[in-house]
Scaffold this motif. Structure first.
Motif, short mmCIF file in Angstrom:
data_model
loop_
_atom_site.label_atom_id
_atom_site.label_comp_id
_atom_site.label_asym_id
_atom_site.label_seq_id
_atom_site.Cartn_x
_atom_site.Cartn_y
_atom_site.Cartn_z
N LEU A 218 108.85 6.75 44.26
CA LEU A 218 108.05 5.44 44.20
C LEU A 218 107.55 5.29 42.58
O LEU A 218 107.53 4.32 42.06
CB LEU A 218 106.96 5.67 45.06
CG LEU A 218 106.30 4.32 45.34
CD1 LEU A 218 107.14 3.09 45.75
CD2 LEU A 218 104.92 4.46 46.18
N ALA A 219 107.22 6.54 42.08
CA ALA A 219 106.62 6.33 40.59
C ALA A 219 107.56 5.83 39.84
O ALA A 219 107.38 5.01 38.83
CB ALA A 219 106.06 7.81 40.28
N SER A 220 108.70 6.33 39.86
CA SER A 220 109.92 5.81 38.92
C SER A 220 110.26 4.41 39.18
O SER A 220 110.30 3.53 38.19
CB SER A 220 111.21 6.46 39.16
OG SER A 220 112.19 6.29 38.37
N GLN A 221 110.11 4.13 40.37
CA GLN A 221 110.57 2.54 40.77
C GLN A 221 109.69 1.61 40.38
O GLN A 221 109.89 0.57 39.76
CB GLN A 221 110.96 2.43 42.37
CG GLN A 221 111.23 1.03 42.86
CD GLN A 221 112.79 0.98 42.39
OE1 GLN A 221 113.41 1.95 42.30
NE2 GLN A 221 113.12 -0.21 42.28
N CYS B 86 106.07 -2.33 45.87
CA CYS B 86 105.91 -0.90 45.76
C CYS B 86 104.29 -0.56 46.13
O CYS B 86 104.07 0.54 46.64
CB CYS B 86 106.20 -0.48 44.45
SG CYS B 86 108.05 -0.28 43.96
N LEU B 87 103.38 -1.40 45.61
CA LEU B 87 102.13 -1.29 46.16
C LEU B 87 101.85 -1.07 47.38
O LEU B 87 101.14 -0.29 48.13
CB LEU B 87 101.22 -2.34 45.42
CG LEU B 87 101.23 -2.43 43.81
CD1 LEU B 87 100.40 -3.81 43.54
CD2 LEU B 87 100.54 -1.15 43.12
N LYS C 256 100.66 2.20 52.28
CA LYS C 256 101.19 2.73 53.27
C LYS C 256 101.21 4.18 53.46
O LYS C 256 100.98 4.90 54.45
CB LYS C 256 102.42 1.91 53.90
CG LYS C 256 102.91 2.03 55.03
CD LYS C 256 102.05 1.18 56.20
CE LYS C 256 102.39 1.07 57.63
NZ LYS C 256 101.54 0.42 58.41
N ARG C 257 101.85 4.58 52.58
CA ARG C 257 102.01 6.36 52.32
C ARG C 257 100.73 6.98 52.11
O ARG C 257 100.58 8.27 51.96
CB ARG C 257 103.03 6.38 51.28
CG ARG C 257 104.54 6.04 51.74
CD ARG C 257 105.41 6.43 50.67
NE ARG C 257 106.84 5.42 51.29
CZ ARG C 257 107.59 5.59 50.42
NH1 ARG C 257 107.88 5.93 49.13
NH2 ARG C 257 108.71 4.90 50.77
N GLU C 258 99.56 6.01 51.79
CA GLU C 258 98.27 6.59 51.53
C GLU C 258 98.44 7.34 50.22
O GLU C 258 97.67 8.49 49.79
CB GLU C 258 97.82 7.66 52.52
CG GLU C 258 97.66 6.99 53.81
CD GLU C 258 97.06 7.86 54.85
OE1 GLU C 258 97.04 9.06 55.00
OE2 GLU C 258 96.78 7.19 55.98
N ILE C 259 99.22 6.83 49.07
CA ILE C 259 99.23 7.42 48.02
C ILE C 259 98.26 6.36 46.92
O ILE C 259 97.64 6.98 46.03
CB ILE C 259 100.70 7.49 47.08
CG1 ILE C 259 101.43 8.04 48.10
CG2 ILE C 259 100.75 7.71 45.79
CD1 ILE C 259 102.96 8.04 47.86
#
Length: 117
Positions: free
Chosen positions: A36-39, A80-81, A86-89
């Protein structure tokens, strides 16, 4: 400022957004660094890069096409946000700040695109 895009407020705001996204992804867990960070980083960078590329030596029609790509990249960042939330990141505060900034940038891109017609 030597290049047309440097004068565009939308480009300047999108550039600032890349800084905020970089700060955000530094908080991501290691298992998300290459996912996700890369995307989200690539999509945010794409907004800035497409505005710049499209503005230089292009017809209005061609510039509009590049703005369309920048627009779609902005929507990708929004998605992405949501994934990060949703993934609690991504916490709600960061989500809301970045979402609101993206909403403004997307409106600015649409306005610029409409002005080219």
């Amino acid at each position: 400022m030597a290049f047309k895009f440097e004068k565009l407020q939308v480009w300047q705001r999108a550039l600032e957004l890349t800084v905020e996204i970089d700060k955000l992804i530094k908080k991501f867990p290691s298992e998300e660094k290459y996912a996700l960070a890369s995307q989200i980083k690539r999509a945010t960078d794409s907004i800035v890069l497409n505005i710049a590329e499209g503005s230089t030596g292009q017809t209005n029609k061609e510039f509009s096409r590049f703005l369309g790509i920048a627009l779609r990249s902005g929507i990708e960042v929004v998605a992405c946000l949501y994934l990060g939330k949703k993934r609690e990141i991504i916490n709600m505060t960061d989500f809301n700040v970045l979402y609101n900034e993206l909403e403004e940038i997307i409106k600015m891109i649409q306005g610029l695109r409409n002005s080219l017609k």
